[in-house]
Design a protein around this motif. Sequence first.
Motif, PDB file in Angstrom:
ATOM      1  N   PRO A  33       0.636  -1.317   0.154  1.00  0.00           N
ATOM      2  CA  PRO A  33       0.164   0.022   0.172  1.00  0.00           C
ATOM      3  C   PRO A  33       0.992   1.486   0.319  1.00  0.00           C
ATOM      4  O   PRO A  33       1.917   1.276   0.936  1.00  0.00           O
ATOM      5  CB  PRO A  33      -0.451   0.073   1.425  1.00  0.00           C
ATOM      6  CG  PRO A  33      -1.422  -1.249   1.012  1.00  0.00           C
ATOM      7  CD  PRO A  33       0.771  -1.886   0.901  1.00  0.00           C
ATOM      8  N   GLY A  34       0.566   2.020  -1.216  1.00  0.00           N
ATOM      9  CA  GLY A  34       1.419   3.747  -0.788  1.00  0.00           C
ATOM     10  C   GLY A  34       2.716   3.243  -1.461  1.00  0.00           C
ATOM     11  O   GLY A  34       3.502   4.387  -2.020  1.00  0.00           O
ATOM     12  N   TYR A  35       3.235   1.811  -2.110  1.00  0.00           N
ATOM     13  CA  TYR A  35       4.390   1.841  -2.810  1.00  0.00           C
ATOM     14  C   TYR A  35       4.585   1.043  -3.676  1.00  0.00           C
ATOM     15  O   TYR A  35       4.247  -0.335  -3.335  1.00  0.00           O
ATOM     16  CB  TYR A  35       5.189   1.647  -1.428  1.00  0.00           C
ATOM     17  CG  TYR A  35       6.916   1.591  -1.638  1.00  0.00           C
ATOM     18  CD1 TYR A  35       7.832   3.366  -2.680  1.00  0.00           C
ATOM     19  CD2 TYR A  35       7.457   0.700  -1.839  1.00  0.00           C
ATOM     20  CE1 TYR A  35       8.820   2.803  -3.476  1.00  0.00           C
ATOM     21  CE2 TYR A  35       9.089   0.356  -2.723  1.00  0.00           C
ATOM     22  CZ  TYR A  35       9.962   1.012  -2.776  1.00  0.00           C
ATOM     23  OH  TYR A  35      10.672   1.248  -4.156  1.00  0.00           O
ATOM     24  N   LEU A  36       5.295   1.041  -4.608  1.00  0.00           N
ATOM     25  CA  LEU A  36       5.403   0.634  -5.941  1.00  0.00           C
ATOM     26  C   LEU A  36       6.697   0.135  -6.329  1.00  0.00           C
ATOM     27  O   LEU A  36       7.431   1.058  -6.844  1.00  0.00           O
ATOM     28  CB  LEU A  36       4.550   0.579  -6.765  1.00  0.00           C
ATOM     29  CG  LEU A  36       4.448  -0.738  -8.575  1.00  0.00           C
ATOM     30  CD1 LEU A  36       4.064  -2.219  -7.162  1.00  0.00           C
ATOM     31  CD2 LEU A  36       3.356  -0.675  -9.349  1.00  0.00           C
ATOM     32  N   LEU A  37       7.471  -0.444  -6.417  1.00  0.00           N
ATOM     33  CA  LEU A  37       9.216  -0.901  -6.869  1.00  0.00           C
ATOM     34  C   LEU A  37       8.882  -1.647  -8.562  1.00  0.00           C
ATOM     35  O   LEU A  37       9.268  -3.048  -8.352  1.00  0.00           O
ATOM     36  CB  LEU A  37       9.887  -0.830  -5.629  1.00  0.00           C
ATOM     37  CG  LEU A  37      11.059  -1.445  -6.612  1.00  0.00           C
ATOM     38  CD1 LEU A  37      12.119   0.374  -7.501  1.00  0.00           C
ATOM     39  CD2 LEU A  37      12.715  -1.832  -5.391  1.00  0.00           C
ATOM     40  N   VAL A  38      10.013  -1.244  -8.969  1.00  0.00           N
ATOM     41  CA  VAL A  38       9.553  -1.661 -10.795  1.00  0.00           C
ATOM     42  C   VAL A  38      11.078  -1.733 -10.875  1.00  0.00           C
ATOM     43  O   VAL A  38      11.465  -0.625 -11.350  1.00  0.00           O
ATOM     44  CB  VAL A  38       8.458  -0.837 -11.617  1.00  0.00           C
ATOM     45  CG1 VAL A  38       8.665  -2.086 -12.617  1.00  0.00           C
ATOM     46  CG2 VAL A  38       7.107  -1.669 -11.297  1.00  0.00           C
ATOM     47  N   SER A  45      15.321   1.642 -11.146  1.00  0.00           N
ATOM     48  CA  SER A  45      14.779   1.530 -10.725  1.00  0.00           C
ATOM     49  C   SER A  45      13.625   2.539 -10.600  1.00  0.00           C
ATOM     50  O   SER A  45      13.576   3.543 -10.509  1.00  0.00           O
ATOM     51  CB  SER A  45      15.009   1.354  -8.906  1.00  0.00           C
ATOM     52  OG  SER A  45      16.130  -0.298  -9.082  1.00  0.00           O
ATOM     53  N   HIS A  46      12.054   2.285 -11.092  1.00  0.00           N
ATOM     54  CA  HIS A  46      11.326   2.766 -10.519  1.00  0.00           C
ATOM     55  C   HIS A  46      10.410   2.881  -9.662  1.00  0.00           C
ATOM     56  O   HIS A  46       9.601   2.113  -9.345  1.00  0.00           O
ATOM     57  CB  HIS A  46      10.445   3.010 -11.589  1.00  0.00           C
ATOM     58  CG  HIS A  46      10.683   2.424 -13.595  1.00  0.00           C
ATOM     59  ND1 HIS A  46      11.042   3.197 -13.697  1.00  0.00           N
ATOM     60  CD2 HIS A  46      10.916   1.630 -14.025  1.00  0.00           C
ATOM     61  CE1 HIS A  46      11.935   2.641 -15.368  1.00  0.00           C
ATOM     62  NE2 HIS A  46      11.851   1.581 -15.100  1.00  0.00           N
ATOM     63  N   HIS A  47      10.734   4.444  -8.653  1.00  0.00           N
ATOM     64  CA  HIS A  47      10.018   3.781  -7.208  1.00  0.00           C
ATOM     65  C   HIS A  47       8.414   4.559  -7.231  1.00  0.00           C
ATOM     66  O   HIS A  47       8.248   6.107  -7.535  1.00  0.00           O
ATOM     67  CB  HIS A  47      10.742   4.361  -5.969  1.00  0.00           C
ATOM     68  CG  HIS A  47      12.012   4.182  -6.306  1.00  0.00           C
ATOM     69  ND1 HIS A  47      12.103   3.199  -5.696  1.00  0.00           N
ATOM     70  CD2 HIS A  47      13.350   5.052  -6.707  1.00  0.00           C
ATOM     71  CE1 HIS A  47      13.762   2.779  -5.407  1.00  0.00           C
ATOM     72  NE2 HIS A  47      14.179   3.966  -6.452  1.00  0.00           N
ATOM     73  N   VAL A  48       7.406   4.251  -7.348  1.00  0.00           N
ATOM     74  CA  VAL A  48       6.053   5.333  -7.338  1.00  0.00           C
ATOM     75  C   VAL A  48       5.450   4.944  -6.048  1.00  0.00           C
ATOM     76  O   VAL A  48       4.420   3.812  -5.199  1.00  0.00           O
ATOM     77  CB  VAL A  48       5.032   4.452  -7.894  1.00  0.00           C
ATOM     78  CG1 VAL A  48       3.467   4.798  -8.458  1.00  0.00           C
ATOM     79  CG2 VAL A  48       5.800   4.079 -10.183  1.00  0.00           C
ATOM     80  N   ARG A  49       4.831   6.260  -5.656  1.00  0.00           N
ATOM     81  CA  ARG A  49       4.664   6.300  -3.808  1.00  0.00           C
ATOM     82  C   ARG A  49       3.148   7.005  -4.513  1.00  0.00           C
ATOM     83  O   ARG A  49       3.642   8.396  -4.924  1.00  0.00           O
ATOM     84  CB  ARG A  49       5.140   7.429  -3.376  1.00  0.00           C
ATOM     85  CG  ARG A  49       6.852   6.906  -2.637  1.00  0.00           C
ATOM     86  CD  ARG A  49       7.466   7.421  -2.407  1.00  0.00           C
ATOM     87  NE  ARG A  49       9.043   6.567  -1.882  1.00  0.00           N
ATOM     88  CZ  ARG A  49      10.433   6.276  -2.131  1.00  0.00           C
ATOM     89  NH1 ARG A  49      10.038   6.722  -3.601  1.00  0.00           N
ATOM     90  NH2 ARG A  49      11.241   5.641  -2.093  1.00  0.00           N
ATOM     91  N   PHE A  50       2.528   6.280  -3.587  1.00  0.00           N
ATOM     92  CA  PHE A  50       1.206   6.958  -3.739  1.00  0.00           C
ATOM     93  C   PHE A  50       0.063   7.042  -2.569  1.00  0.00           C
ATOM     94  O   PHE A  50       0.244   6.740  -1.404  1.00  0.00           O
ATOM     95  CB  PHE A  50       0.415   6.059  -5.497  1.00  0.00           C
ATOM     96  CG  PHE A  50       0.587   4.853  -4.571  1.00  0.00           C
ATOM     97  CD1 PHE A  50      -0.920   4.631  -4.486  1.00  0.00           C
ATOM     98  CD2 PHE A  50       1.167   4.201  -5.403  1.00  0.00           C
ATOM     99  CE1 PHE A  50      -1.176   2.970  -3.989  1.00  0.00           C
ATOM    100  CE2 PHE A  50       1.043   2.806  -5.061  1.00  0.00           C
ATOM    101  CZ  PHE A  50       0.238   1.809  -4.841  1.00  0.00           C
ATOM    102  N   ARG A  52       3.956   9.947  -7.141  1.00  0.00           N
ATOM    103  CA  ARG A  52       4.746  10.673  -7.208  1.00  0.00           C
ATOM    104  C   ARG A  52       5.946   9.490  -7.722  1.00  0.00           C
ATOM    105  O   ARG A  52       6.300   8.400  -7.035  1.00  0.00           O
ATOM    106  CB  ARG A  52       5.709  11.095  -6.190  1.00  0.00           C
ATOM    107  CG  ARG A  52       7.246  12.557  -6.291  1.00  0.00           C
ATOM    108  CD  ARG A  52       7.849  12.626  -4.465  1.00  0.00           C
ATOM    109  NE  ARG A  52       7.525  11.995  -3.950  1.00  0.00           N
ATOM    110  CZ  ARG A  52       7.216  11.347  -2.660  1.00  0.00           C
ATOM    111  NH1 ARG A  52       6.609  12.737  -2.523  1.00  0.00           N
ATOM    112  NH2 ARG A  52       7.516  10.824  -1.548  1.00  0.00           N
ATOM    113  N   ILE A  53       6.458   9.891  -8.505  1.00  0.00           N
ATOM    114  CA  ILE A  53       7.635   8.111  -9.343  1.00  0.00           C
ATOM    115  C   ILE A  53       8.951   9.301  -9.624  1.00  0.00           C
ATOM    116  O   ILE A  53       9.366  10.116  -9.880  1.00  0.00           O
ATOM    117  CB  ILE A  53       7.153   8.203 -10.644  1.00  0.00           C
ATOM    118  CG1 ILE A  53       6.000   7.736 -10.999  1.00  0.00           C
ATOM    119  CG2 ILE A  53       8.122   7.719 -11.304  1.00  0.00           C
ATOM    120  CD1 ILE A  53       4.823   7.794 -12.208  1.00  0.00           C
ATOM    121  N   GLY A  54       9.808   8.174  -9.188  1.00  0.00           N
ATOM    122  CA  GLY A  54      11.103   8.653  -8.734  1.00  0.00           C
ATOM    123  C   GLY A  54      12.122   7.654  -9.261  1.00  0.00           C
ATOM    124  O   GLY A  54      11.182   5.979  -9.595  1.00  0.00           O
TER     125      GLY A  54
END
Length: 254
Positions: free
Chosen positions: A165-170, A182-187, A198-200
Motif C-alpha cells: 500500500p502506497g509504494y510500488l517498485l519496478v 528502479s522506478h519508485h512509485v509512491r501514491f 510521485r515517481i522517482g
Amino acid sequence: MINQQQLWDDEAARHYDTPGEGMFSPEVIGPTVEVLAELAGDGRAVEFAVGTGRVAIPLADAGVQVSGIELSHAMISRLREKVTEDQIPVVQGDMTEEVAGEDFSLAILVFNTIANLLTQDEQVRCFQNAARHLAPGGRFVIELWVPQLRSLPPGHGGTVEVSRPGYLLVDTYDVLHQHVVSHHVRFGPDLSDGREARIGRTPHRYIWPSELDLMARLAGFELEYRWADWDRSEFTADSRSHVSVYRLRRPAGR
C-alpha cells in the motif's frame, strides 16, 4: 550520462529519511552498526556516499570515529541538520577520486550504492580509492543486491520487486550493458506535497559477486567474508543480497 547531483537533489534528500521505518528501522540499523563497529575495532572508519548519515551517525554513537565522502550537496545539508562537521567530517565530491584521509581501518559502502556508478571503470576506481584510504590490512565493506535476472520472464524486461500500500517498485533491465533502472512509485493520501503520486527513478549498473571479487583483486583486496545479510547468515545461490568484506592484502599506492 546521468547527473547524480540532480538525481540526489533537495527533494530526494527531504524524502530520504524514514525514521524508525524501512532501512532506518532498528532491526536494520542495529545489526549493521554492530558488524561495522566490530570490524573497525579501535580504528577509524570512512563511509563512501555517507548520505544523510543513516549509518554514520549511529556508528559514531557506538564509539567509532567516522568520516565521509558525499557527492550531493543536498544530502550533506540534511546530514548537517543532525551532526556538525567536527562530529562527522565530510568531503564533498566523487567517491571514485576524493580522499578523506588515510590509514583508516574500515571503508564502508552500503545499501547498493556502488551500483550508482554506471560504468565498470568507475566501479573499479571506487575500489582503488578505498584502498588509498586504508592502512595495510584494512577492510572495505560493501552491501549489494544480487541481480534477479532469473525472475525475468522470457521476452520481458522488467520485474515488480515491491508492491505494498502506497509504494510500488519496478525494475527494468538492459542486460546487454548490465544496467537496471528502479522506478519508485509512491501514491496515496499520505504524500506531503499533495500530489496523487510521485515517481522517482534511479539508474544502476548491477554487478555479479564474482565480478565484484575481481574488482577487489585488481585493487589489492581479497575476500574475507561474504554473508547474505548483516546477521551473518550464509550466502547461497538463492540469496538476494550480500554483505562482502574485503581485506587489503598489500599497501595501497600513494
